[in-house]
Write an enzyme that holds these catalytic residues in place. Structure first.
Site, PDB file in Angstrom:
ATOM      1  CG  HIS A 160      42.550  31.470  85.140  1.00  0.00           C
ATOM      2  ND1 HIS A 160      43.356  30.464  84.669  1.00  0.00           N
ATOM      3  CD2 HIS A 160      43.169  32.620  84.819  1.00  0.00           C
ATOM      4  CE1 HIS A 160      44.414  30.987  84.083  1.00  0.00           C
ATOM      5  NE2 HIS A 160      44.321  32.311  84.155  1.00  0.00           N
ATOM      6  CG  HIS A 196      45.510  37.205  84.801  1.00  0.00           C
ATOM      7  ND1 HIS A 196      46.803  36.796  85.038  1.00  0.00           N
ATOM      8  CD2 HIS A 196      44.944  36.248  84.024  1.00  0.00           C
ATOM      9  CE1 HIS A 196      47.018  35.643  84.424  1.00  0.00           C
ATOM     10  NE2 HIS A 196      45.903  35.288  83.800  1.00  0.00           N
ATOM     11  CE  LYS A 200      48.527  29.011  85.394  1.00  0.00           C
ATOM     12  NZ  LYS A 200      47.753  30.233  85.115  1.00  0.00           N
ATOM     13  CG  HIS A 213      49.422  28.567  80.361  1.00  0.00           C
ATOM     14  ND1 HIS A 213      48.765  29.764  80.211  1.00  0.00           N
ATOM     15  CD2 HIS A 213      49.867  28.219  79.121  1.00  0.00           C
ATOM     16  CE1 HIS A 213      48.804  30.133  78.938  1.00  0.00           C
ATOM     17  NE2 HIS A 213      49.475  29.205  78.260  1.00  0.00           N
ATOM     18  CG  HIS A 216      43.477  29.202  80.108  1.00  0.00           C
ATOM     19  ND1 HIS A 216      44.362  28.252  79.643  1.00  0.00           N
ATOM     20  CD2 HIS A 216      44.240  30.106  80.781  1.00  0.00           C
ATOM     21  CE1 HIS A 216      45.585  28.565  80.002  1.00  0.00           C
ATOM     22  NE2 HIS A 216      45.541  29.683  80.691  1.00  0.00           N
ATOM     23  CG  ASP A 261      43.034  33.675  81.190  1.00  0.00           C
ATOM     24  OD1 ASP A 261      43.774  34.217  82.038  1.00  0.00           O
ATOM     25  OD2 ASP A 261      43.441  33.319  80.068  1.00  0.00           O
TER      26      ASP A 261
END
Length: 346
Positions: free
Chosen positions: A14, A16, A100, A137, A175, A248
């Protein structure tokens, strides 16, 4: 006296990376230690089609230093207009490894996410048929639900009903931050797994709020009580294949973190492996670090374990840069609040 620990090279399930100048600044930080990463699609505009995912993958590879060996594992952003056929084609091509799901309004750049879960049922059913994982999420956005309860409520209101309505759908609870999340993942069977971040193993909500607000500890889902942090540590260090690393790591420039309405996200890509070695050693579980960082994730995603290795060496305290440059702006590297003694051996 130095100690050494060699692992199969880890993956980040995960991550970004953003785009543009930020992408060029942070991608090398992950590629230095990780072989692969599941790339989050919440750009502006979001990555919603196979063609957009392919273009983003090209930009990621172009942002890496020459000679870097790193594989971005691409995802699609689920919207209420997502075409099941495009999802299936992107998966069949080998490009897309997951889809996602953001509840609309739950976190950064989630405005295009899902409000009515019935509208995405055809996509989820197609994903169940082809074995494509759904990364969720896990927070409700109901304003009546306290922000510290949103993950637990999501399990009852959304996650469990979706799984019951779509047999065979493979789901990653991303997460997780609560004991309820850890328990649900552990008891959910072979089609369910959960990622745990580096920072949620280290901080609780006191770290964020006591003695003044610490904007670089603010993330979504927000850090919870100490009892939940300890439940996550027990899960991560348990050797249970239900859990694996998803950092994350979410960079924002300092001007937007240290702001009247600061952005959510902790940037941990630079020092995650050193922090995790420290955490697992503290819990007497160094022998289980490889499963969490390098083995359980590939098993769930049905990918081979990396053939290359990464070696950590324990010695004198190691320091990392407090900030990295992003084309004139700065991004603060997560501070675990304790000394780090495990360095990555080149």
């Amino acid at each position: 006296m130095t100690q050494s620990l060699t692992l199969c090279r880890p993956d980040d399930w995960h991550l970004h990376l953003r785009d543009g100048a930020m992408l060029r600044a942070v991608a090398p930080e992950t590629a230095r230690h990780f072989a692969r990463a599941i790339i989050m699609p919440n750009l502006v505009p979001p990555v919603v089609t196979g063609a957009q995912a392919a273009a983003y993958r090209d930009r990621i590879l172009a942002a890496l230093p020459e000679g870097t060996v790193f594989e971005p594992l691409m995802t699609l952003y689920l919207t209420e207009d997502t075409d099941p056929a495009d999802v299936a084609a992107a998966h069949a091509s080998g490009l897309v490894k997951a889809v996602k799901l953001y509840p609309a309004g739950a976190t950064t750049n989630s405005a295009s996410g899902v409000s009515n879960f019935d509208t995405v049922r055809p996509v989820l059913e197609r994903m169940a048929e082809i074995g494509l994982p759904l990364c969720m999420h896990g927070e409700v956005t109901d304003p009546a639900v306290d922000i510290f309860d949103r993950e637990a409520v999501f399990i009852d209101r959304v996650l469990d009903p979706v799984r019951r309505a779509t047999p065979g759908l493979r789901v990653v609870m991303e997460h997780i931050t609560t004991s309820q999340g850890a328990q649900y993942a552990r008891e959910g069977g072979d089609d369910l797994a959960a990622t745990i971040t580096t920072h949620h193993l280290v901080i609780n909500r006191n770290h964020l709020l006591v003695g003044g607000i610490k904007p670089h500890y603010y993330c979504l889902p927000v850090a919870k009580r100490e009892e939940h942090r300890l439940a996550l540590r027990a899960a991560a260090t348990s050797d249970d294949p239900s859990y694996f690393l998803g950092t994350d790591s979410a960079p924002h420039v300092d001007a937007l973190k240290e702001h009247a309405c600061g952005c959510a996200g902790c940037f941990t890509a630079t020092n995650t492996m050193s922090i995790l070695a420290e955490v697992f050693e503290q819990d007497g579980a160094l022998d289980r670090l490889e499963a969490f960082t390098s083995l359980n994730g590939p098993a769930f995603y049905r990918l081979p374990v990396n053939k290359t290795t990464l070696t950590l060496t324990k010695g004198a305290p190691v320091t990392y840069p407090k900030k990295i440059d992003a084309d004139g702006d700065t991004v603060t590297v997560f501070d675990p609040g304790f000394p780090l003694h495990w360095s990555i051996t080149p």
